[in-house]
Design an enzyme around this catalytic site. Structure first.
Site, mmCIF file in Angstrom:
data_model
loop_
_atom_site.group_PDB
_atom_site.id
_atom_site.type_symbol
_atom_site.label_atom_id
_atom_site.label_comp_id
_atom_site.label_asym_id
_atom_site.label_seq_id
_atom_site.Cartn_x
_atom_site.Cartn_y
_atom_site.Cartn_z
ATOM 1 N N ARG A 1 2.398 8.255 7.101
ATOM 2 C CA ARG A 1 2.705 8.127 8.528
ATOM 3 C C ARG A 1 4.183 7.825 8.727
ATOM 4 N NH1 ARG A 1 -0.700 3.300 10.250
ATOM 5 N NH2 ARG A 1 -0.173 2.726 8.116
ATOM 6 N N LYS B 1 6.791 -6.651 10.489
ATOM 7 C CA LYS B 1 6.127 -5.979 9.374
ATOM 8 C C LYS B 1 7.102 -5.226 8.474
ATOM 9 C CE LYS B 1 2.598 -2.492 8.362
ATOM 10 N NZ LYS B 1 3.497 -1.496 7.755
ATOM 11 N N PHE C 1 3.267 -8.434 -9.379
ATOM 12 C CA PHE C 1 4.381 -9.306 -9.003
ATOM 13 C C PHE C 1 4.820 -10.100 -10.237
ATOM 14 C CE2 PHE C 1 3.321 -8.191 -4.791
ATOM 15 C CZ PHE C 1 4.310 -8.664 -3.923
ATOM 16 N N PHE D 1 -3.365 -0.593 7.094
ATOM 17 C CA PHE D 1 -4.002 -1.902 6.931
ATOM 18 C C PHE D 1 -5.158 -1.826 5.932
ATOM 19 C CE2 PHE D 1 -2.072 -2.669 11.279
ATOM 20 C CZ PHE D 1 -1.063 -3.468 10.786
ATOM 21 N N ALA E 1 -3.326 1.222 12.666
ATOM 22 C CA ALA E 1 -4.732 1.201 12.270
ATOM 23 C C ALA E 1 -5.496 0.049 12.895
ATOM 24 C CB ALA E 1 -4.852 1.130 10.753
ATOM 25 N N LYS F 1 0.819 -1.211 0.000
ATOM 26 C CA LYS F 1 0.000 0.000 0.000
ATOM 27 C C LYS F 1 0.858 1.269 0.000
ATOM 28 C CE LYS F 1 -2.508 0.109 3.582
ATOM 29 N NZ LYS F 1 -1.456 0.728 4.394
ATOM 30 N N THR G 1 3.950 1.536 -0.950
ATOM 31 C CA THR G 1 4.684 1.569 -2.216
ATOM 32 C C THR G 1 3.821 2.160 -3.324
ATOM 33 O OG1 THR G 1 5.991 -0.369 -1.567
ATOM 34 C CG2 THR G 1 5.902 0.142 -3.917
ATOM 35 N N TRP H 1 7.075 -0.604 -7.904
ATOM 36 C CA TRP H 1 8.212 -1.157 -7.160
ATOM 37 C C TRP H 1 9.381 -1.380 -8.109
ATOM 38 C CZ3 TRP H 1 11.319 -5.491 -7.107
ATOM 39 C CH2 TRP H 1 12.055 -5.723 -5.937
#
Length: 558
Positions: free
Chosen positions: A94, A105, A381, A301, A273, A71, A73, A409
């Protein structure tokens, strides 16, 4: 493929003064923290309010899985791509917490060629905001315990102290402790515990305050304990709101950094979150909105947590609803929601993808309930097959939403251009959104709000309250807190309160075991299931891979 930190360290950063110039800010508007980081001075924040307000794009996601969603990224890559299209865009994110950074994480600066920089600084101590929040929180604990020790003029029942100390680390050993042992000179013994800093009320207050005066008033409203006759005791009763605001006077200023493509980014505040409201600061978002034509921000999240809280908690304080919501999904994660094990995700599986799409469909429907247009971003991906991509696009189109691949990415801004074009197109086609909450913040009481969230957002049926939670509801009504906003603390891995229920479960019950009043922040936290406000470390934490070389360069930081 290079690691995130290798890409970061090979990037030539522009001096932060040059990034500020893109926002019509001068060096006198900045509080410099080295060459590449700065805080914005209060005088500049006030001046920027005269600028028009730009469009707001909220990035959220499906329920996260170990397969990864990306998210942050996508948020960074979308901002870079919009700038590449000639749209003056600012990003608002954030700050990472050291707990997940050194745990499981990871960081919160994006990845690959869609990163905010300097990533190692942001993921570690940054400009000291987390330390300031931790210090203010623990100063309040010390002042509260000292008041009890020094005669207890306010008649505080030490058994009913609800204010906890915090630390910005995952430390399960501190969840439940006994404090004040060692005789009268060491205070009054009582059971206590620590939360992680990002779950603290002071973090929420910093992120919801509009200015220093608002910050101080919210700090004054914090409830820290109850008296022997069950009356709430606040920070204003202790008369220490001024001291706490003093400790936070610099932390409340938003931090300015840049992406790999030198897009300006405000990185400020970091509530989780799943146990807090999961959005960056009001001040940072407002500043970004006044600085650019488009602001891209994210909520933590899945859309059931960060997305819902952004719309029901942040928007009323921000005074601006999103113009569009981007929901991030990966084919790998959707297959996992469809029942595929992590080690089998690389194999094509159209049936599992179709089953797992129920999770994404639920989040699309939820965001549309607020009257907002939605675009789906497929974070691509290498293992995704063309048949899987085609199927996911078809499924999204059947839901009536636009969908685009995002390869940010790997390709940076170039990989997000199609997504950016679609986002602009949809925003321009929906010039007037019909934003509305799913309940009445003023008229509905806490049980009504919770029941609506459980039914409408989670897809559940009933809400079960523990004996303690039921007693608390009765007390809240007596104190006049029964119609405050609710902040649901729930597992991020499922729409339900059971992390093992993937996909889009239905007809489940949600159990509220306890409430935590956060009156300074302006909401009540509802703890569901077995969600923890102090995480623990995994068996092999990320810290095992971290080091520093003789020149002071970080190693192994993602």
């Amino acid at each position: 493929m290079k690691t995130d930190i290798e890409i970061s360290q090979e990037t030539t950063l522009a001096p932060i003064t040059e990034i500020a110039e893109k926002l019509d800010l001068s060096v006198d508007d900045l509080e410099l923290h080295g060459k590449y980081k700065a805080k914005i001075e209060f005088s500049a924040l006030e001046r920027l309010k005269q600028n028009p307000v730009g469009k707001l794009i909220l990035v959220t996601s499906i329920n996260p899985t170990p397969a990864g969603e990306g998210k942050s990224t996508v948020t960074v890559g979308l901002g870079d791509a919009l700038n590449q299209l000639g749209k003056k865009t600012v990003i608002a994110l954030r700050e990472p917490s050291l707990g997940p950074v050194m745990g499981l994480k990871g960081g919160a600066t994006g990845g690959g060629y869609a990163q905010v920089l300097p990533m190692e600084d942001i993921n570690l101590h940054f400009t000291g905001d987390m330390h300031a929040i931790t210090t203010a929180n623990n100063a309040l604990s010390a002042l509260l315990d000292n008041h009890i020790h020094q005669g207890n003029e306010l008649n505080i029942d030490s058994r009913r102290v609800i204010w906890k100390r915090v630390v910005d680390l995952n430390d399960r050993e501190l969840r439940q402790i006994v404090a004040g042992l060692g005789g009268p000179v060491n205070g009054v013994p009582r059971e206590d515990g620590f939360d992680i800093t990002v779950a603290s009320e002071i973090m929420a207050i910093l992120c919801l305050a509009n200015d220093l005066a608002d910050l101080k008033q919210r700090l004054a409203n914090i409830v820290v304990a109850y008296t022997f006759d069950r009356q709430p005791v606040t920070v204003s009763d202790l008369k220490v709101e001024g001291a706490l605001a003093l400790l936070l006077k610099d932390a409340i200023k938003p931090n300015l950094v840049q992406t790999i493509y030198q897009t300006p980014a405000f990185v400020h505040g970091g509530p989780f979150a799943n146990i807090a409201h999961g959005c960056n600061s009001i001040i940072a978002t407002k500043t970004a909105l006044h600085c650019g034509d488009y602001t891209v921000t994210e909520a933590g999240f899945g859309a059931d947590l960060g997305g819902e809280k952004f719309l029901d908690i942040k928007v009323p304080n921000l005074g601006k609803a999103p113009d569009l919501v981007v929901i991030v999904a990966t084919i790998r994660a959707l297959k996992m929601h469809g029942g595929v094990e992590k080690n089998e995700l690389s194999a094509e599986n159209l049936a599992a993808l179709k089953d797992g799409f129920a999770n994404l469909a639920k989040h699309i429907q939820n965001m549309q309930k607020y009257g907002l247009p939605v675009v789906v971003a497929i974070n691509e991906f290498i293992s995704d097959t063309q048949k899987e991509i085609d199927l996911l696009k078809e499924l999204c189109e059947n839901e009536g939403v636009k969908v685009e691949l995002a390869s940010v990415w790997e390709k940076g801004a170039d990989g997000g251009v199609d997504l950016a074009k679609t986002v602009v197109e949809v925003i321009e086609a929906n010039a007037e959104t019909n934003f509305h909450s799913i309940f009445s913040q003023d008229k509905d009481d806490l049980p009504e709000k919770i029941a609506t969230i459980v039914r409408e957002i989670y897809g559940g049926s009933e809400v079960i309250y523990s004996k303690k939670a039921s007693q608390q509801l009765a007390s809240f009504k007596k104190y006049g807190w029964d119609r405050l906003p609710v902040c649901m603390a729930k597992t991020q891995y499922s729409l339900s309160d059971d992390p093992k229920q993937l996909g889009a479960p239905t007809d489940f019950d949600v159990t509220i075991r306890e409430f935590v009043p956060k009156i300074g922040a302006g909401f009540i936290v509802a703890l569901t299931g077995d969600v923890m406000t102090m995480p623990g470390l995994p068996k092999k934490p990320a810290a095992l891979n971290m080091d520093v070389d003789q020149a002071g360069n970080a190693i192994g930081l993602f």
